[in-house]
Design a protein around this motif. Structure first.
Motif, PDB file in Angstrom:
ATOM      1  N   GLY A  90       0.815  -1.226   0.000  1.00 53.16           N
ATOM      2  CA  GLY A  90       0.000   0.000   0.000  1.00 53.16           C
ATOM      3  C   GLY A  90       0.840   1.263   0.000  1.00 53.16           C
ATOM      4  O   GLY A  90       0.515   2.245  -0.660  1.00 53.16           O
ATOM      5  N   ARG A  91       1.920   1.231   0.758  1.00 50.75           N
ATOM      6  CA  ARG A  91       2.779   2.403   0.870  1.00 50.75           C
ATOM      7  C   ARG A  91       4.099   2.223   0.119  1.00 50.75           C
ATOM      8  O   ARG A  91       5.132   2.760   0.522  1.00 50.75           O
ATOM      9  CB  ARG A  91       3.002   2.772   2.332  1.00 50.75           C
ATOM     10  N   VAL A  97      -5.945  -0.617   0.116  1.00 52.95           N
ATOM     11  CA  VAL A  97      -7.146  -0.671  -0.717  1.00 52.95           C
ATOM     12  C   VAL A  97      -6.986   0.259  -1.916  1.00 52.95           C
ATOM     13  O   VAL A  97      -7.271  -0.113  -3.058  1.00 52.95           O
ATOM     14  CB  VAL A  97      -8.402  -0.277   0.105  1.00 52.95           C
ATOM     15  N   GLN A  98      -6.483   1.479  -1.648  1.00 52.86           N
ATOM     16  CA  GLN A  98      -6.279   2.436  -2.740  1.00 52.86           C
ATOM     17  C   GLN A  98      -5.244   1.933  -3.742  1.00 52.86           C
ATOM     18  O   GLN A  98      -5.406   2.090  -4.945  1.00 52.86           O
ATOM     19  CB  GLN A  98      -5.803   3.778  -2.184  1.00 52.86           C
ATOM     20  N   ALA A  99      -4.191   1.308  -3.217  1.00 53.53           N
ATOM     21  CA  ALA A  99      -3.136   0.798  -4.089  1.00 53.53           C
ATOM     22  C   ALA A  99      -3.690  -0.318  -4.972  1.00 53.53           C
ATOM     23  O   ALA A  99      -3.368  -0.406  -6.162  1.00 53.53           O
ATOM     24  CB  ALA A  99      -1.963   0.294  -3.257  1.00 53.53           C
ATOM     25  N   HIS A 109     -12.255   5.276   0.199  1.00 54.18           N
ATOM     26  CA  HIS A 109     -12.080   3.946  -0.400  1.00 54.18           C
ATOM     27  C   HIS A 109     -12.679   2.848   0.468  1.00 54.18           C
ATOM     28  O   HIS A 109     -12.154   1.752   0.534  1.00 54.18           O
ATOM     29  CB  HIS A 109     -10.600   3.675  -0.696  1.00 54.18           C
ATOM     30  N   ALA A 110     -13.792   3.182   1.139  1.00 54.16           N
ATOM     31  CA  ALA A 110     -14.469   2.195   1.977  1.00 54.16           C
ATOM     32  C   ALA A 110     -15.365   1.299   1.133  1.00 54.16           C
ATOM     33  O   ALA A 110     -15.833   0.264   1.607  1.00 54.16           O
ATOM     34  CB  ALA A 110     -15.290   2.894   3.058  1.00 54.16           C
ATOM     35  N   ALA A 154      -5.806  -5.061   1.825  1.00 54.63           N
ATOM     36  CA  ALA A 154      -5.243  -5.024   0.478  1.00 54.63           C
ATOM     37  C   ALA A 154      -5.495  -6.352  -0.221  1.00 54.63           C
ATOM     38  O   ALA A 154      -5.891  -6.385  -1.393  1.00 54.63           O
ATOM     39  CB  ALA A 154      -3.744  -4.746   0.536  1.00 54.63           C
ATOM     40  N   PHE A 155      -5.303  -7.456   0.505  1.00 58.27           N
ATOM     41  CA  PHE A 155      -5.472  -8.769  -0.124  1.00 58.27           C
ATOM     42  C   PHE A 155      -6.917  -8.981  -0.569  1.00 58.27           C
ATOM     43  O   PHE A 155      -7.170  -9.483  -1.666  1.00 58.27           O
ATOM     44  CB  PHE A 155      -5.040  -9.897   0.839  1.00 58.27           C
ATOM     45  N   ARG A 156      -7.868  -8.547   0.280  1.00 56.69           N
ATOM     46  CA  ARG A 156      -9.291  -8.670  -0.092  1.00 56.69           C
ATOM     47  C   ARG A 156      -9.589  -7.863  -1.342  1.00 56.69           C
ATOM     48  O   ARG A 156     -10.297  -8.318  -2.242  1.00 56.69           O
ATOM     49  CB  ARG A 156     -10.169  -8.164   1.057  1.00 56.69           C
TER      50      ARG A 156
END
Lengths: 119, 287
Positions: A21-22, A53-55, B80-81, A76-78
């Protein structure tokens, strides 16, 4: 097929960024054309929450079907799974090394997050 | 009057100041513990629990049979929810700020809101003090909605002392917004000064009158005093580094109960607050 690799720099010789993510950059590598492109991830880098999530959204939009990174947290994995992106963890040093391992079939696909969020 | 006790740095003595001010006052007072990640004002009171209430925030729920995967909800959500990487939305309730925007923009009416618990509010009393305390559930990272729920218990005409969380981010801003005065508690160390500067910037931005309490004023150096003087920030009161205060604290006893000689300190603090407020009121009137 396009694969995304987390990177600390903008070239194939750059060190892998073990964070997803970062990560500082994503290198998007096209296995057919062997072309690569570096995408800045600075906005997520400074995000207090939801960076993974954004990544995931970001590399999905870039057309990546696989991700090679050091570690990947649960949210992130989800998000990656929902986007149909396969995750491969690696401890390779450089982006190029990781891509070579992937192409040689030496990386195995992750079934789940391998770290907690904000590890 | 609503008086917030805040600080940049943690561990400077916010709760000590808030609890002892509440104890010093004799009329009914509401003490609001807005440090919802670790409320501890109750440790220094002999409280009788009146009631407690669960606090929830709205989060979206998607009826997949109505969703056509257009992704407008995800484009709207800046946290981003809710993301739609592939045909159907994926929800991350822990990222949701409960604004309800996704349900509003959904063209097919597939999104409705359900409630997600984030913590509790407990109201108790000790003599003339009514303690309203917010306690965030373990694993929940979203303090502001719970702080707003604590502040929803404000009563017109009752003196209110609000113990704010440390730092200068959203939870603190949520806590101090709408207050009449902010007491910034600091200590004369480089860390104390660094975080005091941030706190001063924050309070100035929200335009609430404030003053500084220097706790353990006889340790460290005099840079906090110099900073206050050069920025014309009133020093409301200074409290010495007294081992007996720490000992009373460790036993859950308020300073003015254990060491009555400190009663005048809180009397001076209250008088200084009133002084500064009157002064600010006058200078406002002159503008």
């Amino acid at each position: 097929m396009k694969i995304a690799v987390t990177s600390r720099g903008t070239s194939l010789d750059s060190e892998i960024d073990e964070r997803f993510g970062r990560a500082r950059y994503f290198i998007i590598y096209d296995t057919e054309t062997e072309a690569s492109q570096a995408v800045d991830n600075e906005q997520n880098l400074n995000s207090p929450q939801g960076a993974g999530v954004q990544a995931a959204e970001k590399i999905a939009k870039l057309g990546a079907e696989s991700l090679i990174t050091g570690h990947c947290g649960p949210k992130a994995f989800r998000a990656l799974s929902a986007a149909g992106i396969k995750v491969y963890n690696t401890d390779a040093d450089t982006v190029k090394e990781a891509i070579d391992l992937y192409l040689a079939g030496k990386l195995s696909q992750a079934n789940d997050a391998d770290v907690e969020g904000h590890w | 009057m609503i008086l917030a006790v805040a600080s940049g740095k943690g561990g400077t003595g916010k709760t000590t100041i808030a609890v002892n001010l509440a104890k010093y006052l004799t009329d009914p007072v509401d003490l609001m513990d807005c440090d919802v990640e670790e409320p501890n004002a109750h440790l220094f009171l002999k409280v009788v629990r009146q009631h407690s209430r669960e606090i929830t925030v709205p989060v979206p729920e998607v009826d997949e049979s109505l969703c056509d995967g257009c992704g407008q909800c995800s484009q709207f959500c800046q946290y981003h929810a809710i993301i739609t990487p592939n045909a159907k939305p994926v929800l991350f309730p822990e990222l949701c700020h409960g604004c309800g925007g996704c349900a509003l923009v959904c063209p097919t009416g597939a999104i409705r809101e359900t409630q997600r618990r984030i913590g509790v509010i407990e109201i108790s009393t000790d003599d003339h003090i009514r303690l309203i305390e917010g306690r965030l559930d373990i694993g929940i990272a979203m303090a502001p909605p719970l702080i707003r729920a604590v502040k929803a218990n404000l009563r017109e005409g009752i003196t209110t002392i609000l113990d704010a969380p440390p730092g200068t981010s959203c939870p603190v801003v949520t806590a101090v917004r709408g207050c009449d005065f902010v007491v910034l508690v600091t200590e004369p160390t480089p860390f104390g000064l660094h975080d005091l500067r941030l706190a001063v910037d924050m309070v100035s931005e929200i335009r609430i009158p404030f003053g500084v309490v220097i706790n353990r004023y006889d340790i460290g150096d005099d840079r906090v005093q110099q900073f206050c003087r050069s920025h014309r920030i009133p020093i409301l009161v200074e409290i010495p580094d007294d081992r007996r205060i720490a000992e009373a604290y460790s036993e859950g006893i308020a300073v003015i109960d254990a060491l009555p000689e400190y009663r005048p300190t809180f009397e001076r603090l209250m008088a200084s607050v009133v002084d500064v407020m009157n002064h600010e009121g006058k200078s406002d009137a002159n503008v």
